[in-house]
Design a protein around this motif. Structure first.
Motif, PDB file in Angstrom:
ATOM      1  N   ALA A  16       0.834  -1.201   0.000  1.00  0.00           N
ATOM      2  CA  ALA A  16       0.000   0.000   0.000  1.00  0.00           C
ATOM      3  C   ALA A  16       0.871   1.254   0.000  1.00  0.00           C
ATOM      4  N   GLY A  17       1.928   1.248   0.805  1.00  0.00           N
ATOM      5  CA  GLY A  17       2.837   2.391   0.854  1.00  0.00           C
ATOM      6  C   GLY A  17       3.541   2.623  -0.465  1.00  0.00           C
ATOM      7  N   ILE A  18       3.962   1.539  -1.109  1.00  0.00           N
ATOM      8  CA  ILE A  18       4.616   1.658  -2.414  1.00  0.00           C
ATOM      9  C   ILE A  18       3.655   2.262  -3.433  1.00  0.00           C
ATOM     10  N   HIS A  19       2.400   1.826  -3.402  1.00  0.00           N
ATOM     11  CA  HIS A  19       1.403   2.400  -4.318  1.00  0.00           C
ATOM     12  C   HIS A  19       1.224   3.895  -4.059  1.00  0.00           C
ATOM     13  N   ALA A  20       1.176   4.286  -2.785  1.00  0.00           N
ATOM     14  CA  ALA A  20       1.000   5.696  -2.449  1.00  0.00           C
ATOM     15  C   ALA A  20       2.189   6.518  -2.945  1.00  0.00           C
ATOM     16  N   GLY A  24       2.364   9.356  -6.105  1.00  0.00           N
ATOM     17  CA  GLY A  24       2.628  10.731  -5.694  1.00  0.00           C
ATOM     18  C   GLY A  24       1.606  11.253  -4.704  1.00  0.00           C
ATOM     19  N   ARG A  25       0.969  10.367  -3.986  1.00  0.00           N
ATOM     20  CA  ARG A  25      -0.039  10.781  -3.009  1.00  0.00           C
ATOM     21  C   ARG A  25       0.638  11.422  -1.797  1.00  0.00           C
ATOM     22  N   PRO A  26      -0.041  12.376  -1.168  1.00  0.00           N
ATOM     23  CA  PRO A  26       0.549  13.008   0.020  1.00  0.00           C
ATOM     24  C   PRO A  26       0.493  12.110   1.255  1.00  0.00           C
ATOM     25  N   ALA A  27      -0.399  11.096   1.226  1.00  0.00           N
ATOM     26  CA  ALA A  27      -0.544  10.194   2.371  1.00  0.00           C
ATOM     27  C   ALA A  27      -1.087   8.857   1.896  1.00  0.00           C
ATOM     28  N   LEU A  28      -0.805   7.836   2.687  1.00  0.00           N
ATOM     29  CA  LEU A  28      -1.322   6.498   2.416  1.00  0.00           C
ATOM     30  C   LEU A  28      -2.749   6.454   2.968  1.00  0.00           C
ATOM     31  N   ASP A  29      -3.726   6.232   2.109  1.00  0.00           N
ATOM     32  CA  ASP A  29      -5.113   6.230   2.562  1.00  0.00           C
ATOM     33  C   ASP A  29      -5.666   4.803   2.656  1.00  0.00           C
ATOM     34  N   LEU A  99       6.445  13.319  19.008  1.00  0.00           N
ATOM     35  CA  LEU A  99       5.958  14.689  19.228  1.00  0.00           C
ATOM     36  C   LEU A  99       4.528  14.889  18.760  1.00  0.00           C
ATOM     37  N   ARG A 100       4.135  14.123  17.747  1.00  0.00           N
ATOM     38  CA  ARG A 100       2.776  14.223  17.203  1.00  0.00           C
ATOM     39  C   ARG A 100       2.179  12.818  17.205  1.00  0.00           C
ATOM     40  N   PRO A 101       1.605  12.374  18.318  1.00  0.00           N
ATOM     41  CA  PRO A 101       1.189  10.973  18.458  1.00  0.00           C
ATOM     42  C   PRO A 101       0.122  10.505  17.466  1.00  0.00           C
ATOM     43  N   LEU A 102      -0.571  11.412  16.822  1.00  0.00           N
ATOM     44  CA  LEU A 102      -1.549  10.994  15.821  1.00  0.00           C
ATOM     45  C   LEU A 102      -0.912  10.801  14.451  1.00  0.00           C
ATOM     46  N   ARG A 103       0.372  11.093  14.344  1.00  0.00           N
ATOM     47  CA  ARG A 103       1.072  10.948  13.064  1.00  0.00           C
ATOM     48  C   ARG A 103       1.812   9.611  13.046  1.00  0.00           C
ATOM     49  N   VAL A 104       1.413   8.764  12.096  1.00  0.00           N
ATOM     50  CA  VAL A 104       2.075   7.476  11.883  1.00  0.00           C
ATOM     51  C   VAL A 104       2.637   7.506  10.465  1.00  0.00           C
ATOM     52  N   THR A 105       3.889   7.116  10.323  1.00  0.00           N
ATOM     53  CA  THR A 105       4.566   7.202   9.034  1.00  0.00           C
ATOM     54  C   THR A 105       5.194   5.862   8.683  1.00  0.00           C
ATOM     55  N   GLU A 112       9.300   7.880   2.385  1.00  0.00           N
ATOM     56  CA  GLU A 112       8.431   7.834   3.561  1.00  0.00           C
ATOM     57  C   GLU A 112       7.082   8.417   3.195  1.00  0.00           C
ATOM     58  N   ILE A 113       6.049   7.881   3.844  1.00  0.00           N
ATOM     59  CA  ILE A 113       4.697   8.360   3.562  1.00  0.00           C
ATOM     60  C   ILE A 113       3.876   8.302   4.852  1.00  0.00           C
ATOM     61  N   PRO A 114       3.260   9.423   5.227  1.00  0.00           N
ATOM     62  CA  PRO A 114       2.415   9.391   6.420  1.00  0.00           C
ATOM     63  C   PRO A 114       1.101   8.663   6.110  1.00  0.00           C
ATOM     64  N   LEU A 115       0.523   8.084   7.131  1.00  0.00           N
ATOM     65  CA  LEU A 115      -0.774   7.436   6.972  1.00  0.00           C
ATOM     66  C   LEU A 115      -1.864   8.478   7.184  1.00  0.00           C
ATOM     67  N   ALA A 116      -2.828   8.511   6.271  1.00  0.00           N
ATOM     68  CA  ALA A 116      -3.993   9.371   6.442  1.00  0.00           C
ATOM     69  C   ALA A 116      -4.801   8.853   7.627  1.00  0.00           C
TER      70      ALA A 116
END
Length: 176
Positions: A16-20, A24-29, A99-105, A112-116
């Motif tokens: 899924a991350g590779i597809h994102a 060129g997606r800003p986040a993995l959805d 620092l940002r616990p809701l951010r998973v990457t 690297e790609i953050p998870l939506a």
């Protein structure tokens, strides 16, 4: 965060991350997470009848193979030569920001790609019970939040959602 993931479940998230990243997606959805599950099939559920192509066309990830083939370029061969080992799940990590616990990457050799938000919820639901995170648990995470669109996509591809939930032991109602 990948410590409890089975190899197959981890492979689905990496795909899924590779597809994102490729798109060129800003986040993995969550749609791409479903595509990763459909491609790798990290379970042996008979009722999961969705195909990767059926999911791909509904999540808006085009396939550049046909276009590049008209130019004489074999995309699969390009990937084999330039991405050797890049899809190895052991080379990828999934981390929550201190620092940002809701951010998973998702971090790996391709970037690297953050998870939506909805994809992060998939991971959180999959990890909410003790034991290994399997493909079935990823599927549970995808189906737990109706707003992420996974159930709609599966229904559109002909999956019997009730049978899938029964076979995968996914709870379909809240306990009183």
């Amino acid at each position: 965060m990948f410590a409890r993931f089975t190899q197959d479940a981890r492979r689905a998230v990496v795909r899924a991350g590779i597809h994102a990243l490729d798109a060129g997606r800003p986040a993995l959805d969550a749609g791409l997470m479903l595509l990763g599950v459909a491609e790798t099939r990290p379970f042996s559920l008979r009722s999961f009848t969705a195909t990767a192509d059926g999911v791909r066309e509904r999540v808006g990830v085009g396939d550049a193979r046909a276009l590049l083939a008209t130019l004489g370029i074999d995309l699969d061969e390009v990937h084999r030569r330039t991405r050797s080992g890049a899809d190895d799940p052991e080379r990828w990590t999934l981390r929550r920001s201190a620092l940002r616990p809701l951010r998973v990457t998702l971090y790996g050799p391709l970037g690297e790609i953050p998870l939506a938000m909805h994809a992060r919820k998939v991971i959180e639901v999959a990890q909410c019970r003790p034991g290994p995170v399997t493909g079935e648990r990823l599927l549970w995470g995808l189906l737990a939040d109706h707003r992420n669109g996974a159930a709609r996509i599966l229904h559109e591809t002909g999956v019997d959602l009730r049978e899938l939930a029964r076979e995968a032991h996914i709870p379909t109602h809240r306990a009183a």
